[in-house]
Motif scaffolding. Sequence first.
Motif, PDB file in Angstrom:
ATOM      1  N   VAL A 192       0.826  -1.212   0.000  1.00  0.00           N
ATOM      2  CA  VAL A 192       0.000   0.000   0.000  1.00  0.00           C
ATOM      3  C   VAL A 192       0.858   1.259   0.000  1.00  0.00           C
ATOM      4  O   VAL A 192       0.621   2.191  -0.776  1.00  0.00           O
ATOM      5  CB  VAL A 192      -0.948   0.004   1.215  1.00  0.00           C
ATOM      6  N   GLN A 193       1.885   1.304   0.861  1.00  0.00           N
ATOM      7  CA  GLN A 193       2.761   2.473   0.905  1.00  0.00           C
ATOM      8  C   GLN A 193       3.472   2.668  -0.424  1.00  0.00           C
ATOM      9  O   GLN A 193       3.625   3.784  -0.912  1.00  0.00           O
ATOM     10  CB  GLN A 193       3.783   2.326   2.031  1.00  0.00           C
ATOM     11  N   GLY A 194       3.903   1.560  -1.030  1.00  0.00           N
ATOM     12  CA  GLY A 194       4.555   1.647  -2.332  1.00  0.00           C
ATOM     13  C   GLY A 194       3.616   2.153  -3.410  1.00  0.00           C
ATOM     14  O   GLY A 194       3.991   2.975  -4.254  1.00  0.00           O
ATOM     15  N   MET A 195       2.354   1.662  -3.395  1.00  0.00           N
ATOM     16  CA  MET A 195       1.361   2.116  -4.370  1.00  0.00           C
ATOM     17  C   MET A 195       1.075   3.611  -4.207  1.00  0.00           C
ATOM     18  O   MET A 195       0.934   4.358  -5.186  1.00  0.00           O
ATOM     19  CB  MET A 195       0.060   1.324  -4.197  1.00  0.00           C
ATOM     20  N   LEU A 196       0.975   4.059  -2.954  1.00  0.00           N
ATOM     21  CA  LEU A 196       0.705   5.472  -2.700  1.00  0.00           C
ATOM     22  C   LEU A 196       1.852   6.344  -3.201  1.00  0.00           C
ATOM     23  O   LEU A 196       1.631   7.366  -3.872  1.00  0.00           O
ATOM     24  CB  LEU A 196       0.480   5.696  -1.200  1.00  0.00           C
ATOM     25  N   SER A 197       3.081   5.916  -2.905  1.00  0.00           N
ATOM     26  CA  SER A 197       4.248   6.682  -3.357  1.00  0.00           C
ATOM     27  C   SER A 197       4.363   6.672  -4.877  1.00  0.00           C
ATOM     28  O   SER A 197       4.727   7.680  -5.493  1.00  0.00           O
ATOM     29  CB  SER A 197       5.525   6.113  -2.734  1.00  0.00           C
ATOM     30  N   LEU A 198       4.034   5.531  -5.491  1.00  0.00           N
ATOM     31  CA  LEU A 198       4.062   5.432  -6.951  1.00  0.00           C
ATOM     32  C   LEU A 198       3.051   6.381  -7.569  1.00  0.00           C
ATOM     33  O   LEU A 198       3.348   7.099  -8.532  1.00  0.00           O
ATOM     34  CB  LEU A 198       3.770   3.993  -7.375  1.00  0.00           C
TER      35      LEU A 198
END
Length: 542
Positions: free
Chosen positions: A177-183
Motif C-alpha cells: 500500500v505504501q509503495g502504491m501510494l508513493s508510486l
Amino acid sequence: MVLHLLLAPYLTKLSSPTANGRVHSSVSRQVFDNQGGRRSANHQPTVWTYNYLQSLVADEGGQSRPADKLQREKAQMVEEEVRGVLHDENAEPVTIFALVDDIQRLGLGQQFEEDILRALHRCLSPDVVDKSLQKSLHDTALSLRILRQKGFHVSQDVFKIFTDESGNILNTLGNDVQGMLSLYEACNLAIEEEDILHEAKTFAMGHLKNLDRDINKDLQGEVNHELELSMQRRTPLWWINVGLANKLNFARDRLMECFFAAVAVADEPPLSNCRKGLTKVNTLTVILDDVYDIYGTLDELELFTDAVRRWDINAVEDLPGYMKLCFLALYNSVNEMAYDTLKETGENAIPYLTKAWYDLCKAFLQDAKWSYNKITPRVEEYLNNGWKSSSGQVMLTHAYFLSSPSMRKEELESLEHYHDLLRLPSMIFRLTNDLATSSNYDPNRAELERGEMMNSIRCYMQEMGLSKLEARKYVIKLIDTVWMKMNKYLIDDSTFNQSFVRMAFNLARIAHCVYHDGDAIGPPDNQSRSRVHSLIIDPISL
C-alpha cells in the motif's frame, strides 16, 4: 503572525484619503445597489470584517514575551537538528528524501532551500538511484518525486525493475500500500510521452481505490486525501480606503480569501511585496468579475473595456458612476505597482500590466455577450477565451514584476506573448472553476441561478452530445493533460527564473484548492474560514 506582518506596516500608509499621486472620483458618496432591473447574485457578506482582523492583531500583541522567546528557542533548536541531518554526508539517500518530503509537506521548503539542494546533489552521485533504492518501490518513487520537484532529471526507466517482460507493473506489488501510494504521487509528475508512468498511475490508482478495509486508518486517510487531490496539485486598510466593498453592494467582498490565494502563489518568504500586490490584483479581479457577470449592461461593459484599453484617465468621463469607481481603483492600484517596479528595477511595467488587464476585460466581455445572447460556443472557442477570463495571466504578469529583481528581454517577450507557464496554469484555473460551479454538490448554484450558464461542461454536453457526468470526466481528463504539459517545465529550461516557475505551478495548485469542494471565493463557509485560519492565523505548536 503572517496577517499582522503583511497588513499592519504596509496598509498604514494607505489610510489617508488623499494619498499622493492618486486620482479620486466625484461619486465617492454614492452607493450602488441592485436597482433598475439589474441582476443580483445575492452574495453573502464577508466574514473577515475589519474589526475582526484588528482583534486578531490585538490578540497577537497580548502574547507574553517569555512565551514568545521560548517558542523561538524551540524553533531554532528544531531548525538546527534538521540542518544537521541534511548536512550529514553519511546519511542514506532514502533518509534525505524522506526528510525533504516532510519539510515540504510542512511548507518549510524555502526555509531550507539551499541545504536541501546541496543534500540532493550529494544523492545524485553515480548510480545512487539505481543501486540504493531499487529494492523498494516506495523509496524509488519517493526519490523520483523529490528530485523532479526540485528540477533534477530522473528517467522513468527507474521503474523498469518493477515491471514484467511485457512492461506491466508486477501484480505482486499491488499489496504494498505504501509503495502504491508513493508510486501514484510520483506519477503525477509525469510528462505527456512517459508511457511507463502513465500506466503505473492507472495501476496504482486501481489498487488504491480497492484497498482492504483492515489497513491502518492513518494510511487509509493518506490514500483518500491523495486520491481526492494529488500532492503535486495541492497547494486591509487599503481595501477600506478604496471603498468598493461599501459602494458596490452587488459585488463580493473577499479580501481575506484573495490574500489566502496570494500567499499560496507567492509562498517564498522574501516575496512579501508580491503578496501585497497580488492581494490587490485578486480583489480587483473579483469586483470586475461581478461587474461583467451581474451588474453591467452590454453597452456599459463595452465602454469599460475600451477605457481599460486606452488606459487614459480622461476615459473615466464616459463611464457610469459605479464604473468610475472601478476604473479609478484599477488605474490607481496598477499604476502604483508599476511605479514601485520602475523605482526598483528601472523597467516600465505599464505596457505589460495594462495588456493583461485589457485581455482579461475582453474575455469577460465575450463571456457576457454569450450570456446575454444565450449562445453556447464550441468547446475550442470557449477555452480559447476561458483561460484568459480565469484571470490567471493577470496574476502571473503582476507576480513577475513584483518578484523579479531584474528582467531579461527573453522573459519580457515570453510574458507579452503568454508563455505556457502563464497559459497552462490559467487553463487549469478555468477548468477547475467550471467543475466547481457545475457540480451537483454546490448548494448555492449562484452562477447558474443568476443566468451564467456558460462553462466548459455545458459546452462539451451540447457540442458532443454528452451527459453531464461524461462531460465532467472529459474535463477532468483535460486537466490531467494540461498538468503533464506543465510538468516538463520542472526539469526543462523555461526562459523564466525558478521563482516565477514556482509561482506558476502554485497558481495551478491553488486553483485545485479553491475549487475542490465548491467555490471558496463564492459564499463564505466554515471550510474556507477554517482553511484561512489554519494557514495564516493559527500558530504551529512545537
